[in-house]
Design a protein around this motif. Sequence first.
Motif, PDB file in Angstrom:
ATOM      1  N   ARG A 332       7.016 -10.043   9.704  1.00  0.00           N
ATOM      2  CA  ARG A 332       5.809  -9.254   9.443  1.00  0.00           C
ATOM      3  C   ARG A 332       5.814  -8.095  10.432  1.00  0.00           C
ATOM      4  NH1 ARG A 332       1.066  -9.941  11.862  1.00  0.00           N
ATOM      5  NH2 ARG A 332       1.815 -11.737  13.020  1.00  0.00           N
ATOM      6  N   SER A 333       5.376  -6.924   9.973  1.00  0.00           N
ATOM      7  CA  SER A 333       5.313  -5.776  10.890  1.00  0.00           C
ATOM      8  C   SER A 333       4.048  -5.845  11.724  1.00  0.00           C
ATOM      9  CB  SER A 333       5.320  -4.472  10.100  1.00  0.00           C
ATOM     10  OG  SER A 333       6.522  -4.353   9.395  1.00  0.00           O
ATOM     11  N   LEU A 339      -2.597   4.418  13.841  1.00  0.00           N
ATOM     12  CA  LEU A 339      -2.054   4.622  12.494  1.00  0.00           C
ATOM     13  C   LEU A 339      -2.635   3.584  11.541  1.00  0.00           C
ATOM     14  CD1 LEU A 339       1.722   5.334  13.196  1.00  0.00           C
ATOM     15  CD2 LEU A 339      -0.048   6.958  12.531  1.00  0.00           C
ATOM     16  N   PRO A 340      -2.736   3.931  10.248  1.00  0.00           N
ATOM     17  CA  PRO A 340      -3.264   2.950   9.291  1.00  0.00           C
ATOM     18  C   PRO A 340      -2.325   1.746   9.172  1.00  0.00           C
ATOM     19  CG  PRO A 340      -2.568   4.985   8.180  1.00  0.00           C
ATOM     20  CD  PRO A 340      -2.364   5.203   9.641  1.00  0.00           C
ATOM     21  N   PHE A 341      -2.839   0.645   8.630  1.00  0.00           N
ATOM     22  CA  PHE A 341      -2.005  -0.542   8.460  1.00  0.00           C
ATOM     23  C   PHE A 341      -2.594  -1.386   7.340  1.00  0.00           C
ATOM     24  CE2 PHE A 341      -0.275  -4.766   9.783  1.00  0.00           C
ATOM     25  CZ  PHE A 341       1.065  -4.416   9.778  1.00  0.00           C
ATOM     26  N   ASP A 342      -1.725  -1.892   6.481  1.00  0.00           N
ATOM     27  CA  ASP A 342      -2.167  -2.807   5.436  1.00  0.00           C
ATOM     28  C   ASP A 342      -1.891  -4.223   5.945  1.00  0.00           C
ATOM     29  OD1 ASP A 342      -2.335  -4.523   3.273  1.00  0.00           O
ATOM     30  OD2 ASP A 342      -1.506  -3.084   1.846  1.00  0.00           O
ATOM     31  N   HIS A 350       2.052   3.697   2.147  1.00  0.00           N
ATOM     32  CA  HIS A 350       2.794   4.955   1.962  1.00  0.00           C
ATOM     33  C   HIS A 350       2.986   5.252   0.489  1.00  0.00           C
ATOM     34  CE1 HIS A 350       6.700   3.539   0.372  1.00  0.00           C
ATOM     35  NE2 HIS A 350       6.225   2.392   0.811  1.00  0.00           N
ATOM     36  N   ARG A 351       3.320   6.507   0.190  1.00  0.00           N
ATOM     37  CA  ARG A 351       3.788   6.870  -1.149  1.00  0.00           C
ATOM     38  C   ARG A 351       5.090   7.628  -0.960  1.00  0.00           C
ATOM     39  NH1 ARG A 351       0.036  10.595  -3.072  1.00  0.00           N
ATOM     40  NH2 ARG A 351      -1.511   8.949  -3.074  1.00  0.00           N
ATOM     41  N   ASP A 352       6.188   7.077  -1.461  1.00  0.00           N
ATOM     42  CA  ASP A 352       7.537   7.671  -1.318  1.00  0.00           C
ATOM     43  C   ASP A 352       7.876   7.962   0.145  1.00  0.00           C
ATOM     44  OD1 ASP A 352       7.677   7.658  -4.083  1.00  0.00           O
ATOM     45  OD2 ASP A 352       6.831   9.684  -4.240  1.00  0.00           O
ATOM     46  N   GLY A 353       7.321   7.153   1.061  1.00  0.00           N
ATOM     47  CA  GLY A 353       7.641   7.351   2.473  1.00  0.00           C
ATOM     48  C   GLY A 353       6.624   8.197   3.212  1.00  0.00           C
ATOM     49  N   ARG A 374       8.723  -1.148   3.447  1.00  0.00           N
ATOM     50  CA  ARG A 374       8.889  -1.902   2.194  1.00  0.00           C
ATOM     51  C   ARG A 374       8.740  -3.407   2.374  1.00  0.00           C
ATOM     52  NH1 ARG A 374      14.190  -1.090   3.943  1.00  0.00           N
ATOM     53  NH2 ARG A 374      15.378  -3.045   3.927  1.00  0.00           N
ATOM     54  N   GLY A 375       8.541  -3.873   3.619  1.00  0.00           N
ATOM     55  CA  GLY A 375       8.514  -5.312   3.891  1.00  0.00           C
ATOM     56  C   GLY A 375       9.899  -5.775   4.311  1.00  0.00           C
TER      57      GLY A 375
END
Length: 468
Positions: A332-333, A339-342, A350-353, A374-375
């Motif tokens: 897990r990251s 910075l945001p985090f999910d 992100h979208r396309d990085g 990407r996990g």
Amino acid sequence: MEAAGSALGSAAHPLRVAVVGSGPSGFYAVEALLDSGRAVEVDLLERLPVPYGLVRFGVAPDHPKLKSVTATFDGIACDPRVRFFGNVGLGQEVDADRLAALYHAVIVATGADADRRLGIPGEDLPGVHAASDFVGWYNGKPECAGLQFDLSQEAVVVVGQGNVAIDVCRILAKPVDELRRTDITEHALDALAASRVREIHLVGRRGPVQAKWTPKELRELGVLPGWQPVIEPHALELDAASRSELDDPALAQAAKNLEILRGFAARPREALRPLFLHFQECPAALHGAGRLQEVVLEAQCLAGPPGAQVAVPTGRRRALSAGLLFRSVGYRSRALPGLPFDARQGTLPHRDGRVLAADGGVLPRWYVTGWIKRGPTGVIGTNRLDSVETVAALLQDLPALDAARPGRTALLATLEAAGHRVVSFEHWLAIEQAERERGQRLSKPAEKFVRVPDMLAAAHGGAAASPP
Ligand code: NAP
């Protein structure tokens, strides 16, 4: 001085990018920037004094070929357009706002080194560990070097059907004399030499077709001297959905795995230590008075269409005596300050990085690559494509990124003003040389420093504080 009006990415107005994290995805991001055809200055920031991330701290010591990718990384780091800033962490020595003010763009490549939990009763009992801690311990990760694993226990459970679970089993079972020839840390060798582990249970919640390990790694479980993989005959019987999964060319690895497992199951039982492979079982509770003594396993059935079958608990339980358990159920990251985090996915949205802010809009100047994007999936090389995608997005955004950005000179000045000791790539090479010399004395390729002060002492030419 930069010529006014020059395009960003031209010799007169170079693109200045900070890449945060020097594991595979970070190095591949640097490489993609160098190959972009633009004039670039790339600074690679690493919170530790040593580079390579999971290649140094994750790849098993008895898999040296996988580590040879560091030769490619060294070539990238030695490019004159690149500068390594070791011992500089985002949110530690420099914060997110400052980085975005110094560089045209920042690429986050901090990977995933925290562990996932099982979420069951008893998980905090002594004797229950994250596989990532054990891996970090035998690989000399500073945060893990002081951990203790009670290898006086005879029965060990390893949970998970991925390559990390296999690495853990192999390191527990491999003859210490074979490990001595690797760069495994001495503290791990000493503990493994005194190990009394006699029985390993590798437990997975899904079936042999769904297991995520790769054939090469699985095969190695069959050639561990003194050990025998043991599989109950019924465990390899497949339901209709699993049989149809085997027909999917995209799952060719599963067919190979099954063939290897059938080979294991067909072997006559010998008077060797058993490495049990259990399928469709999952720990439901961990019991013990003061420390782990018993693992309650719950049988699972598979439900869902081919290719998307999930494990569903059946309520049928059995108890297994074990004094040590490693959960190897994925990495897990970690969230990064500012910075945001999910938190649910354990990734940077992100979208396309391009990093996304909490409102779903793009966070200007911020990009992400690798496991935090990407996990925790794929092999080292998977990160190359991932980083190419991210850098392509960054290059598309060049007009929007154009601004005056001082880059490395200002970063260095900030760090020096704070009295912080930056580790350059030349410093890292001095650490590496010192580690090789320590290794030579022990007939090993290297004996890693496991404490940051010792790494810094070697970097700056001082005597190492701790002898090997
Ligand atoms: P992984 O391949 O994703 O495997 C994780 C395992 O944990 C899966 O079997 C998963 O089962 C299981 N799991 C997850 N949550 C669980 C739960 N709550 N209860 C029980 N089981 C659970 O992860 P990994 O082994 O950590 O490896 C990470 C990546 O590194 C992978 O891409 C791997 O190939 C790579 N790696 C490669 C090498 C090598 O090339 N030699 C070595 C080490 C790692 P489900 O499938 O049912 O979710």
